[in-house]
Motif scaffolding. Structure first.
Motif, PDB file in Angstrom:
ATOM      1  N   GLY A   1      -1.780 -21.591  14.155  1.00 52.01           N
ATOM      2  CA  GLY A   1      -0.086 -20.850  14.144  1.00 52.01           C
ATOM      3  C   GLY A   1       0.428 -22.231  14.814  1.00 52.01           C
ATOM      4  N   ILE A   2       0.307 -22.343  16.125  1.00 55.16           N
ATOM      5  CA  ILE A   2       1.101 -23.907  16.536  1.00 55.16           C
ATOM      6  C   ILE A   2       0.014 -24.908  16.207  1.00 55.16           C
ATOM      7  CG2 ILE A   2       2.024 -24.618  18.287  1.00 55.16           C
ATOM      8  CD1 ILE A   2       4.310 -22.574  17.656  1.00 55.16           C
ATOM      9  N   GLY A   3      -1.380 -24.412  16.217  1.00 56.13           N
ATOM     10  CA  GLY A   3      -2.088 -25.867  16.329  1.00 56.13           C
ATOM     11  C   GLY A   3      -1.489 -26.170  14.747  1.00 56.13           C
ATOM     12  N   GLN A   4      -1.763 -25.489  13.588  1.00 56.75           N
ATOM     13  CA  GLN A   4      -1.808 -25.817  12.295  1.00 56.75           C
ATOM     14  C   GLN A   4      -0.675 -26.673  12.063  1.00 56.75           C
ATOM     15  OE1 GLN A   4      -0.133 -24.972   9.754  1.00 56.75           O
ATOM     16  NE2 GLN A   4      -1.017 -26.462   8.224  1.00 56.75           N
ATOM     17  N   ALA A   5       0.377 -25.801  12.404  1.00 55.69           N
ATOM     18  CA  ALA A   5       1.889 -27.032  12.348  1.00 55.69           C
ATOM     19  C   ALA A   5       2.139 -27.876  13.263  1.00 55.69           C
ATOM     20  CB  ALA A   5       3.142 -25.430  13.326  1.00 55.69           C
ATOM     21  N   LEU A   6       1.168 -28.167  14.314  1.00 53.18           N
ATOM     22  CA  LEU A   6       1.035 -29.946  14.935  1.00 53.18           C
ATOM     23  C   LEU A   6       0.024 -30.514  14.517  1.00 53.18           C
ATOM     24  CD1 LEU A   6       0.797 -28.568  17.991  1.00 53.18           C
ATOM     25  CD2 LEU A   6       2.494 -29.602  17.065  1.00 53.18           C
ATOM     26  N   VAL A   7      -0.290 -30.395  13.307  1.00 47.33           N
ATOM     27  CA  VAL A   7      -1.219 -30.850  12.167  1.00 47.33           C
ATOM     28  C   VAL A   7       0.148 -31.502  11.127  1.00 47.33           C
ATOM     29  CG1 VAL A   7      -2.485 -31.090  10.366  1.00 47.33           C
ATOM     30  CG2 VAL A   7      -3.326 -29.857  12.349  1.00 47.33           C
ATOM     31  N   GLU A   8       0.696 -30.585  10.492  1.00 45.87           N
ATOM     32  CA  GLU A   8       1.582 -30.559   9.818  1.00 45.87           C
ATOM     33  C   GLU A   8       2.770 -31.218  10.138  1.00 45.87           C
ATOM     34  OE1 GLU A   8       2.183 -29.259   6.184  1.00 45.87           O
ATOM     35  OE2 GLU A   8       0.413 -27.974   5.987  1.00 45.87           O
ATOM     36  N   ALA A   9       3.490 -30.859  11.176  1.00 50.02           N
ATOM     37  CA  ALA A   9       4.286 -32.320  11.870  1.00 50.02           C
ATOM     38  C   ALA A   9       3.882 -33.213  12.315  1.00 50.02           C
ATOM     39  CB  ALA A   9       4.664 -31.299  13.019  1.00 50.02           C
ATOM     40  N   GLY A  10       2.430 -33.585  11.927  1.00 52.42           N
ATOM     41  CA  GLY A  10       2.163 -35.364  12.170  1.00 52.42           C
ATOM     42  C   GLY A  10       2.018 -35.632  13.684  1.00 52.42           C
ATOM     43  N   GLY A  11       0.944 -34.467  14.478  1.00 51.89           N
ATOM     44  CA  GLY A  11       1.320 -34.462  15.496  1.00 51.89           C
ATOM     45  C   GLY A  11       0.341 -36.000  16.288  1.00 51.89           C
TER      46      GLY A  11
ATOM     47  N   VAL B   1       2.375 -12.947  14.188  1.00 53.21           N
ATOM     48  CA  VAL B   1       3.424 -13.931  13.985  1.00 53.21           C
ATOM     49  C   VAL B   1       3.445 -15.424  13.430  1.00 53.21           C
ATOM     50  CG1 VAL B   1       5.843 -14.187  14.429  1.00 53.21           C
ATOM     51  CG2 VAL B   1       4.648 -12.027  14.354  1.00 53.21           C
ATOM     52  N   GLN B   2       2.936 -16.193  14.494  1.00 54.61           N
ATOM     53  CA  GLN B   2       3.013 -17.502  14.216  1.00 54.61           C
ATOM     54  C   GLN B   2       2.239 -17.543  12.823  1.00 54.61           C
ATOM     55  OE1 GLN B   2       0.963 -20.135  17.290  1.00 54.61           O
ATOM     56  NE2 GLN B   2       0.621 -18.318  18.782  1.00 54.61           N
ATOM     57  N   ALA B   3       1.014 -17.350  12.197  1.00 51.34           N
ATOM     58  CA  ALA B   3       0.969 -17.713  10.776  1.00 51.34           C
ATOM     59  C   ALA B   3       2.009 -16.669   9.566  1.00 51.34           C
ATOM     60  CB  ALA B   3      -0.216 -17.383  10.541  1.00 51.34           C
ATOM     61  N   GLU B   4       2.455 -15.910   9.948  1.00 47.53           N
ATOM     62  CA  GLU B   4       3.042 -15.560   8.532  1.00 47.53           C
ATOM     63  C   GLU B   4       5.033 -16.362   7.946  1.00 47.53           C
ATOM     64  OE1 GLU B   4       6.293 -11.562   8.414  1.00 47.53           O
ATOM     65  OE2 GLU B   4       4.642 -11.649   9.849  1.00 47.53           O
ATOM     66  N   ALA B   5       4.372 -15.902   6.914  1.00 48.92           N
ATOM     67  CA  ALA B   5       5.298 -17.588   6.661  1.00 48.92           C
ATOM     68  C   ALA B   5       6.999 -16.148   6.242  1.00 48.92           C
ATOM     69  CB  ALA B   5       5.290 -17.130   4.937  1.00 48.92           C
ATOM     70  N   TYR B   6       8.333 -17.143   5.869  1.00 53.35           N
ATOM     71  CA  TYR B   6       9.579 -16.734   5.719  1.00 53.35           C
ATOM     72  C   TYR B   6       9.836 -17.931   5.147  1.00 53.35           C
ATOM     73  CZ  TYR B   6      14.179 -14.341   7.621  1.00 53.35           C
ATOM     74  OH  TYR B   6      15.254 -14.142   7.102  1.00 53.35           O
ATOM     75  N   ASP B   7      11.121 -17.236   4.155  1.00 52.28           N
ATOM     76  CA  ASP B   7      12.137 -18.213   3.858  1.00 52.28           C
ATOM     77  C   ASP B   7      13.844 -18.909   5.154  1.00 52.28           C
ATOM     78  OD1 ASP B   7      11.119 -18.765   1.660  1.00 52.28           O
ATOM     79  OD2 ASP B   7      11.650 -16.644   0.665  1.00 52.28           O
ATOM     80  N   TRP B   8      13.276 -19.639   5.712  1.00 55.58           N
ATOM     81  CA  TRP B   8      13.874 -20.257   6.556  1.00 55.58           C
ATOM     82  C   TRP B   8      15.603 -21.224   5.868  1.00 55.58           C
ATOM     83  CZ3 TRP B   8      12.246 -18.134  11.038  1.00 55.58           C
ATOM     84  CH2 TRP B   8      10.975 -18.376  11.490  1.00 55.58           C
TER      85      TRP B   8
END
Length: 662
Positions: free
Chosen positions: A55-65, A218-225
């Motif tokens: 979840g957060i780990g993958q998101a930090l990779v996406e965000a140029g961690g 919930v961390q890994a669940e997608a949503y239209d933000w």
């Protein structure tokens, strides 16, 4: 064409996981005060487990961690380099919070770090750091993983099962030590929770630890933000001015005082009110004593600075406190160390005026409240007094400046090193560092006997030099906090300027509690200066134990003796070798001269460096001045051992002097 949000028709949306959305949101939050704007969450610390890695780990990779980015555009939702979320790798969850707190304090509470952990022990390891942050009113965002919101299997790994409550997890341990807590059980629930979290982090009256518990599914669940969620937001850090009625009452109280004393707390530093305090004292000549958090509000050589107050305070400050008729607290919590457990302010006519940004603190000790930002309140009070001709009697000023000079002689005696070939005492170690330090140096400490010696003896040269955490007095704070301070200092100075010398001062007891972040300092190549004082035990509690009749039991680091006690030879523990094994360059010192050379070499070092010294137990002449005020540690009311009986007699004598200020 982008899809639109059902909640906000016509508003474009972006499909991201909850974790990706949270990281993208955090990268766009800013604080603003006095025209200065900075990232509110400037980096995220993390240790990954199954509860946050995907979840957060993958998101930090996406965000140029990476701390400096990875050369790409920052990934989904990041919007380029300006909105990357740097990642910092910790070794212990509690230590990551301490590092974040050190960063926040050095940043003036205007910028903070987030900390992400897995579920289970990773999450519960946050509790001590969260308590420290909240007690010290310092912002940190905690993002622990949580058990499944959808409960596909029950229990899952590391889940706490509570028979009477299916919605409780170990993260609920964080509720009482957080200023805001929420569990995000649906993606869309993140939107109001994240906004509330930012509000609390940026609130100078209500900041502390903020916890958003994140179920791993919930961390890994997608949503239209909605795209609006990712717009840059500025959170104004307000400076509330005092109420006119309270201000007028404060003016009357000051004008009627003959022996006023200011108690400067950490709120002065958080408000950046040091210059305003100096202007106020220049106009009124009221002396200024300081708490641990407030030390540095005035330089040590300012005529009005009379040093630390309370149980670890100077004789000058404590004698002034005993005779003061008006105590003006500024940004302090009036803890028991400051009030000497209710025995210090002994004048029968003493009254209190308390300038504080929180009403809760401003009303303590039945004070006249002046609820305002410290700088705004001091400015208003200075202006209101300006036309009314108030200034303390010259005889009072002569009294406290003379007492200050006498105390300086005691400091010099404690720092003196008559034999350069001898093993140094702890106060001599501080004296050698004092002789070396300039206003650039920053000292970090938190627990043991060092805070008392530092509060009484250290000569603070700049507003942020003295960094002693004493709200929670947490052993193991110093090394990670120093990393946070170095990161904050580097963010301000830039890559082309050398960082300020940052010293983490630890005894052997504290070092053994939490040395793990040495590895982080080495990894980040931060020029940490670690000073280890080896005295083979818990020196502070050992002394306290002797004074309360517990006879030093369980406080020495020694082999067991024939009777099963701990009076054998010192343990053969080599902390210098341990520090070296974690990657530090280590300088061993055995004499005063060795130590003087090692400290100078460490101060000039460009990488993480340790100075290790075994200290000598001081005698009554060469040791630090004893406590100048009492502290309440209840002593056994009945006992058969003479030490405890005698200690109880002294306790009863001291406690009889306590009073409630009503």
């Amino acid at each position: 064409m982008s899809p639109t949000s059902p909640a906000n028709p016509g508003c474009p949306t972006r499909r991201l996981t909850t974790a990706q959305a949270l990281v993208a949101f955090l990268a766009r939050q800013y604080t603003e005060r006095d025209g200065r704007r900075q990232r509110l969450i400037s980096a995220t610390w993390g240790i990954f487990g199954h509860g946050n890695v995907a979840g957060i780990g993958q998101a930090l990779v996406e965000a140029g961690g990476g701390r400096s980015g990875d050369g790409r555009n920052g990934g989904a939702g990041s919007g380029g380099a300006a909105h990357r979320m740097p990642y910092l790798q910790g070794r212990n969850e509690q230590a990551m919070v301490h590092a974040a707190v050190g960063y926040a304090r050095q940043s003036g509470r205007l910028s903070a770090h987030a900390v992400t952990t897995s579920i289970g022990p990773g999450a519960t390891n946050l509790v001590t750091g969260a308590a420290l942050a909240t007690i010290n009113r310092l912002p940190v965002l905690l993002l622990p993983g949580d058990t499944f919101a959808t409960r596909p299997a029950d229990p899952v790994l590391q889940q706490l099962e509570v028979e009477y409550a299916g919605d409780v997890s170990v993260n609920d341990c964080l509720r009482p030590v957080s200023r805001y807590f929420d569990r995000i059980t649906r993606p869309e629930a993140l939107i109001p929770a994240a906004l509330q979290a930012m509000r609390v982090l940026a609130d100078p009256a209500g900041t502390g630890a903020v916890t958003l518990a994140l179920p791993q599914d919930v961390q890994a669940e997608a949503y239209d933000w909605p795209e609006e969620f990712f717009a840059e937001r500025d959170w104004h850090v307000r400076r509330p001015a005092p109420d006119t009625h309270e201000l007028e009452a404060a003016v009357r109280a000051v004008r009627s005082a003959r022996r006023p004393l200011i108690v400067a707390g950490g709120g002065i530093r958080h408000s950046a009110a040091e210059e305003t305090l100096a202007a106020f004292t220049a106009a009124t000549r009221i002396p200024v004593a300081s708490t641990q958090a407030g030390k540095g509000a005035l330089r040590h050589d300012h005529p009005a600075d009379v040093g630390g107050i309370g149980h670890t305070g100077t004789a000058t400050a404590d004698e002034l406190a005993r005779t003061a008729d008006l105590v003006i607290g500024i940004g302090t919590r009036f803890s028991d160390f400051t009030t000497a457990s209710g025995t210090l302010f002994a004048n029968p006519a003493v009254r209190f005026l308390h300038l504080n940004i929180t009403g809760f603190d401003a009303h303590k000790l039945a004070a006249l409240p002046l609820v305002a930002d410290a700088r705004a309140g001091l400015e208003a009070l200075t202006a209101a007094l300006a036309g009314r001709g108030y200034r303390v009697d010259p005889a009072y000023e002569t009294e406290y400046t003379g007492a200050k000079e006498a105390w300086e002689e005691r400091v010099e005696a404690s720092f003196a090193t008559p034999d350069p070939t001898a093993r140094p005492t702890q106060t001599q170690v501080l004296g050698l560092l004092d002789a070396l330090a300039t206003e650039d140096d920053i000292l970090i400490n938190a627990a043991g006997s060092l805070p008392g010696d530092l509060h009484k003896l250290w000569r603070t040269r700049s507003r942020d030099q003295y960094h002693v955490e004493y709200g929670y007095s947490c052993m193991g704070y110093e090394i990670p906090a120093a990393i946070g301070v170095l990161l904050a200092d580097g963010a301000r100075t830039g890559p082309d300027r050398p960082r300020r010398p940052v010293w983490a001062l630890v005894g052997d007891g504290t070092y053994l509690m939490n040395p793990t972040e040495i590895v982080t300092a080495v990894q980040e190549n931060l020029p940490l200066k670690l000073l280890i004082l080896q005295n083979h035990g818990y020196a502070s509690i050992g002394g306290l134990s002797e004074s309360v009749g517990a006879e030093g039991f369980g406080t020495a680091y020694r082999h067991r003796d024939a009777d099963g006690g701990f009076t054998g030879p010192p343990l053969p523990v080599d902390l210098a070798a341990n520090a070296a094994s974690l990657g530090l360059r280590v300088l061993r010192a055995t004499t005063v001269d060795d130590l003087r050379t090692a400290l100078a070499e460490a101060r000039d070092a460009g990488g993480p460096t340790c100075v290790y010294v075994e200290t000598e137990t001081p005698d009554t002449v060469s040791g630090p001045p004893p406590a100048q005020a009492w502290w309440d540690v209840p002593v056994a009311e009945t006992a058969s051992r003479p030490a405890a009986v005698k200690a109880r007699e002294e306790y009863d004598r001291q406690v009889a002097a306590r009073r409630r200020h009503l």
